[in-house]
Design a protein around this motif. Structure first.
Motif, short mmCIF file in Angstrom:
data_model
loop_
_atom_site.label_atom_id
_atom_site.label_comp_id
_atom_site.label_asym_id
_atom_site.label_seq_id
_atom_site.Cartn_x
_atom_site.Cartn_y
_atom_site.Cartn_z
N ASN A 281 18.68 -7.18 40.44
CA ASN A 281 18.62 -8.45 41.17
C ASN A 281 19.68 -9.44 40.69
OD1 ASN A 281 16.39 -8.66 43.25
ND2 ASN A 281 15.26 -7.74 41.54
N ASN B 191 11.37 -0.34 41.54
CA ASN B 191 11.15 -1.56 42.31
C ASN B 191 9.70 -1.72 42.73
OD1 ASN B 191 12.41 0.69 44.14
ND2 ASN B 191 11.11 -0.50 45.53
N CYS C 225 17.88 -4.03 53.99
CA CYS C 225 16.57 -4.61 53.65
C CYS C 225 15.48 -3.57 53.77
CB CYS C 225 16.25 -5.77 54.60
SG CYS C 225 17.48 -7.08 54.61
N SER D 142 7.12 -7.49 45.64
CA SER D 142 8.46 -7.08 45.22
C SER D 142 9.00 -8.09 44.23
CB SER D 142 9.40 -6.97 46.42
OG SER D 142 9.62 -8.24 47.00
N GLN E 284 12.18 -10.27 43.42
CA GLN E 284 13.42 -10.76 44.02
C GLN E 284 13.66 -12.19 43.59
OE1 GLN E 284 12.90 -11.69 48.47
NE2 GLN E 284 11.38 -10.07 48.21
N THR F 189 6.23 -11.37 40.79
CA THR F 189 6.47 -10.73 42.08
C THR F 189 6.23 -11.73 43.21
OG1 THR F 189 4.19 -9.93 42.15
CG2 THR F 189 5.86 -8.43 41.26
N TYR G 118 9.50 -8.37 53.42
CA TYR G 118 10.83 -7.80 53.25
C TYR G 118 11.30 -7.96 51.82
CZ TYR G 118 13.17 -12.27 52.60
OH TYR G 118 13.60 -13.47 52.07
N ARG G 119 12.30 -7.15 51.46
CA ARG G 119 13.12 -7.42 50.29
C ARG G 119 14.55 -7.00 50.62
NH1 ARG G 119 13.38 -4.96 44.08
NH2 ARG G 119 15.63 -5.16 44.01
#
Length: 709
Positions: free
Chosen positions: A353, A434, A559, A568, A570, A605, A610-611
């Motif tokens: 990241n 992930n 994505c 996730s 991010q 998290t 989405y990520r």
């Protein structure tokens, strides 16, 4: 630990150097007593081969030395952990304001040819031992108010490596040319910068002269050193190990670069397009930021003006390049070109990241070491631009259940002291997954044998433009919008849900045909300064300066999307720099000896649909541009309606797409976060040409891509 347990020589158990040395703090000012300190501390001034500042004397490079006392007293020869970090002697925190001050200022012409004028080396008039020098040392030489940063204390990395001091390693840090205490100019990505830091390795190996002070008369030797050096550090300090490794310097046995840069061009740009934060696109910004020498009260006005004139000329040279690769400007900082010189091993650390130093950098570094035939390993975590142990913030994350510094300890104990602990046999790749941060997976190679293809089924054309307002896009919500819906600014191409988990590992490539659809070519597409950038930096993509059309950009995102929200890791800030952490065990990261423990932390998290897995930027004016930075040299003049083939290489990643999830390929125009020059244009995409090649860890089915609303 009781007094009786202290040792005068390193002790190795289970392949690790043990915390058997006494520690005394080095920043206690008046309370610091060099006569009794268990860690001997002092500064040296290493003579370089250059006279960058033209005073007729070779430039000196200040280095701060910390060594367990018993090594200086002769009980053993210490191996050295060395951090080359241009920030450590102080910074100029007013960088943005400074750039606005210099944008229209007149400077004398600085001739870069003057940097190479040869002058003779000094002739030492005497010598002084390390102990005698340390007994005279003043902590104000390494722990003093940073005038460029609100008087916070410098060498703020003083405590970063205490773990190693109590285990018998020496620790050396240097800020290089242009820093307070050193001579010369900070010249980002240059051979001068590289060689300044190399000279410290040479001194530690016994091959170069260093002096006791800036008078440059009394020589001092690293007679406590065994000549074996490991370089480490994060970011800029993770970059210099790679730079120095490509010189093949004797004594450098291994490097442990964290979030280091393999190539300065691709750090700032990608395939002819801007990729970095707009206000920091000129290398002269970073050079000024690290130039604490501006705060040297002994310098004359002319000497200060010389530094400023040098940095201004550095700006002008970059402006001529635009966003394209220029071998003369960028070549010295393209370290991967010198892979054949590498003679040491590497343990490379990076966060998936990390949007500050792109993940492409670790992959290029890894390839360079493989090309050199040297041992190279990867530790890849889910964090941002961090070191797994953040000593300055008193926390760390576990690496597959182990302390990060213990892993480094094992590695450098092997390469610096010859301990046979099997460190060189650790897995080629150790990667945090992930989908579960407690789970780490290993691979025997970074390169994969398999490729998954995602091919568009569409026969249509799509037009995307740069109207942020119409798309409802800003720096704060760009990823949110891009990942979940198509707009006038972006088209999404989405797979069907995956039936089985698939792990992507490496560099994903997007192939497509695209053409400039509309935009006023004569007016450079009507540029706007949306991010309040200084006018000097704003000239970077100006055709009147570079003489060419430049930066008609597309941004590409890959994505992971799902109909249901999922957890996730991010980044959570507009600059994509922060992944928050939570303490899971106070004092859980043990430093040993007399040192306090750090907290064990985990990444927070987020719960979204989405990520963003990885992203890239490319300039439609550079259709020849590919993976290697030097392929972005040639730009063309776009003509409306004229299609070109593009291959866009996204930043390296390792990511498992879980069953029920889809992959979304997003082709957009501008990214407000990384937008120096907002332009008005539109791009037409041949939907049928859109095809993605993704390296995967095992055989998987190719999938189709459908346009999504």
């Amino acid at each position: 630990m009781g007094e009786k347990n202290y040792s005068k020589v390193p002790v190795f158990e289970n392949g690790l150097a043990q915390p058997v040395f006494k520690f005394t703090d080095g920043k206690t000012g008046e309370n610091y007593d060099p006569a009794t300190s268990s860690i001997v501390r002092y500064c040296v001034y290493v003579e370089s081969d250059y006279d960058m500042d033209g005073d007729g004397k070779r430039d000196l490079v200040k280095a701060f030395i910390q060594v367990p006392r018993s090594a200086v007293e002769g009980s053993y020869k210490a191996a050295t952990l060395y951090e080359a970090r241009p920030y450590c002697a102080g910074v100029q925190a007013d960088g943005y304001d400074h750039m606005k001050e210099v944008e229209s200022k007149e400077y004398r012409k600085f001739d870069f040819a003057d940097l190479d004028k040869e002058v003779p080396a000094r002739i030492p008039e005497g010598t002084i031992s390390a102990m005698d020098l340390a007994l005279k040392a003043d902590p104000a030489d390494w722990y003093y108010p940073d005038k460029g940063n609100n008087n916070s204390m410098v060498y703020e990395n003083l405590d970063n490596f205490n773990y190693y001091l109590v285990r018998g390693f020496a620790v050396v840090v240097s800020a290089g040319f242009g820093a307070l205490g050193s001579d010369g100019f900070n010249y980002v990505g240059s051979e001068y910068e590289r060689d300044a830091f190399k000279s410290v390795v040479e001194w530690l190996h016994g091959d170069r002269v260093a002096y006791a002070d800036r008078e440059g008369k009394i020589e001092t030797k690293a007679d406590w050193a065994n000549g074996n050096v490991a370089m480490t550090g994060r970011s800029y300090a993770g970059t210099m190990p790679f730079a120095v490794a490509t010189t093949g310097v004797e004594g450098l046995k291994t490097i442990v670069p964290v979030a280091g840069i393999a190539d300065w061009y691709t750090q700032q740009n990608m395939q002819g397009a801007q990729r970095y934060w707009p206000k920091e696109m000129l290398n002269s910004f970073l050079a000024y930021f690290c130039s604490s020498r501006y705060n040297d009260e002994t310098l004359s006005e002319k000497q200060l003006d010389d530094i400023a004139a040098f940095h201004h000329e550095l700006s002008l040279q970059q402006l001529k390049c635009g966003f394209d690769y220029d071998p003369e400007f960028w070549g010295a900082g393209n370290y991967r070109l010198h892979a054949d010189q590498i003679k040491c091993s590497a343990l490379i650390v990076h966060g998936f990241n990390d949007e500050n130093v792109s993940t492409k950098q670790f992959e290029m570094m890894h390839t360079a070491f493989e090309q050199a035939g040297q041992t190279v390993k990867l530790i890849l975590h889910q964090g941002p631009h961090i070191t797994p142990t953040m000593a300055n913030k008193n926390y760390g994350i576990l690496i597959d259940g182990k302390f990060y510094d213990d892993i480094v300890n094992e590695w450098i104990s092997h390469y610096l002291y010859g301990v046979e602990n099997g460190a060189e046999k650790m897995p080629e790749v150790l990667a945090q997954t992930n989908y579960d941060q407690k789970k780490w997976e290993t691979e025997s190679a970074w390169e994969t044998e398999y490729t998954m293809k995602l091919t568009s089924k569409e026969e249509s054309k799509t037009v995307i433009d740069t109207d942020w307002e119409k798309a409802g896009v800003s720096a704060e919500n760009f990823d949110d919008v891009m990942a979940l819906k198509s707009t006038n600014m972006a088209q999404r191409y989405v797979t069907d849900p995956f039936e089985k988990a698939v792990t992507v590992q490496g560099t994903v490539c997007l192939n497509l045909k695209a053409a400039l659809k509309d935009g006023n070519i004569e007016t450079d597409f009507d540029p706007e300064n949306r991010n309040d950038v200084d006018t000097l930096t704003m000239q970077l993509g100006n055709s009147k300066v570079s003489g060419k059309m430049d930066d008609v950009e597309i941004a590409v995102l890959l994505c992971d999307v799902c109909d249901e929200e999922f957890d996730s890791i991010q980044t959570v800030d507009p600059e994509r720099n922060i992944v928050p952490v939570t303490t899971v065990k106070e004092g859980g990261i043990m430093n040993g000896g007399d040192l306090p423990a750090f907290d064990e932390a985990e990444f927070n998290t987020v719960h979204k649909k989405y990520r963003v897995i990885t992203r890239a930027f490319a300039d439609l004016c550079n259709p020849e541009a590919g993976y290697a930075p030097e392929t972005a040299q040639n730009s063309i003049e776009l003509k409306k309606g004229e299609y070109h083939d593009y291959s866009v290489y996204l930043n390296a990643t390792r990511y498992t797409v879980e069953p029920g999830h889809r992959l979304a390929v997003v082709v957009a125009t501008e990214d407000p976060v990384n937008c120096l020059i907002h332009k008005t244009y539109s791009v037409e995409i041949d939907d049928n040409s859109v095809m993605v090649e993704a390296p995967v860890t095992k055989a998987s089915e190719d999938m189709g891509l459908n346009k999504a609303e």
